[in-house]
Design a protein around this motif. Sequence first.
Motif, PDB file in Angstrom:
ATOM      1  N   GLY A 145       0.790  -1.225   0.000  1.00  0.00           N
ATOM      2  CA  GLY A 145       0.000   0.000   0.000  1.00  0.00           C
ATOM      3  C   GLY A 145       0.817   1.267   0.000  1.00  0.00           C
ATOM      4  O   GLY A 145       0.259   2.362   0.049  1.00  0.00           O
ATOM      5  N   ASP A 171      -3.698   3.071   2.297  1.00  0.00           N
ATOM      6  CA  ASP A 171      -4.900   2.342   2.704  1.00  0.00           C
ATOM      7  C   ASP A 171      -5.327   2.674   4.137  1.00  0.00           C
ATOM      8  O   ASP A 171      -6.422   2.292   4.562  1.00  0.00           O
ATOM      9  N   ALA A 183      -3.336  -0.200   8.205  1.00  0.00           N
ATOM     10  CA  ALA A 183      -2.644  -0.964   7.173  1.00  0.00           C
ATOM     11  C   ALA A 183      -1.152  -1.093   7.430  1.00  0.00           C
ATOM     12  O   ALA A 183      -0.512  -2.001   6.904  1.00  0.00           O
TER      13      ALA A 183
END
Length: 508
Positions: free
Chosen positions: A238, A384, A376
């Motif tokens: 991410g 994220d 995340a």
Amino acid sequence: AMTRLAEREPPRGPRRRRRGIGPLVVLGMFAVVPALALYALFVWSSSKIDDNVAAPPPPTTLVAPPLPDEPLANSMLTFRRMPALVSRGLNVEQFVADTAPFLATINDRSCATVSVDGNPVGAVNGGLAVIPASTQKIIVAAVALELLGDDHVFTTRVVVDDAPVDGVVQGDLVLLGGGDPLLSSDWYPASGLERRPVFDPTSLDSLADRVQAAGITQITGAVLGDGSRYDDEFFAPGWGNGVAGLEAGPYDALMANDARVLGEDQRGDNSNSAAAREFTRLLRDRGVVVDGEPGVGSAAAFAGEPSEVASIDSVPLTGVVAEMLTNSDNNTAELLVKEIGLEASGGEEGTRQAGLAAMAEQLAAWGVDTKDIVLADGSGLSLDNRLTCDALVAVLQRSGPTDTIGAALPVAAETGTLSDAFVDSAVAGRLLGKTGTLNNPPFNQDPPAVKALAGYLPVDGGGAVEFALVLNGPTISDQSEYRPVWSALADTLDTYPSGASPADVGLR
């Protein structure tokens, strides 16, 4: 007419003075009546006593009377305290009004929440889940301190398969990582390779000294780096382009110098092997002969129980948290998440996933609404992540500006990531805040950029304003956009206390 009436009245002789009850007699009656009553009571009680019954024996054990309660040093409510309580209430009321105009300027993709000593003052989109950037580290710090404890240390060990004989290690020497994010060679903090040098480092040089002091003169095998305490996920998913390997990672339970080796231009692609190379260099500099070339290995591969040659501890967790928050150290945050996971799983899972799950569980246990929160990573680099300003303030409310987290936050215009912010502001040297920044080009597409600030403004006489401001927007990380908002926030926070002082409402 008066003359005639007077003439009709019979002549009056001298009046005889009436004798009443004298005051002495009245007093005597008051004295006699109680005496008679007491005498009657004595006669009645005497008739009830059986002269033939022996008196009860005196107690054989003397019981000391209970000690009086320790008196309060100060009264709970005094005329000195009441003005302060009244003025605090007046100040908060005025602060609510002063804060409202600023909150009205926050866009619908951002959030802001303000409180005083845990008492709500105002919020806009307080429950909106936004990208928090590095303010995520506040959550990591709070949960790590809660689950691991202030005194938790990270231990790096040097182990061998068989105890050395005459200073010679037969086989490999393993550098066994304990999750220490501050393990550093002495050259590293002053190298200029990092924008904010590590402080309170754990000296890898000192560990090499201890190996030498243990009498080791030769290693017939190699130095192997072992990061098996955690899994081998070196980068969190991410992250945006250009983050992995630059802003953070690679990291593992064994990481020295953020995976840098003296004389190498780039970070290593594996923190375990990089640490083994650096430790080999340090040992050879001390005259220890290392026959093999450094690599990655595991003490679990030894035939028997590993024999420890030397070890070194990090500073306590409070110091590790201070380095993470002041410098916004991404690698430290990621390693703390894995240590949280290891602790929460009973030593089974040193993983990011286990750590994040434990963090979410702890937030819920603290009463934080986690419905829309997404955790995340630990560093806040992931696009994220989703946090709310209400959640950040709720965590900040659990401590204060002089506690571990507050004392670790950068100081406006002085330290860490705030050293160049609020320089000419009234909050310079006072405001304590964790910053957060994400630039996410292309700027005309989602996800948005982020500029965030959350922390405390201590109040004269005690207490503090707790605040969180997380700005999401296409180009909000540009100074021309966020600096005016930050300045307006500082001016608003500085209005408290804005009502009457204790002197104004006190007795005169």
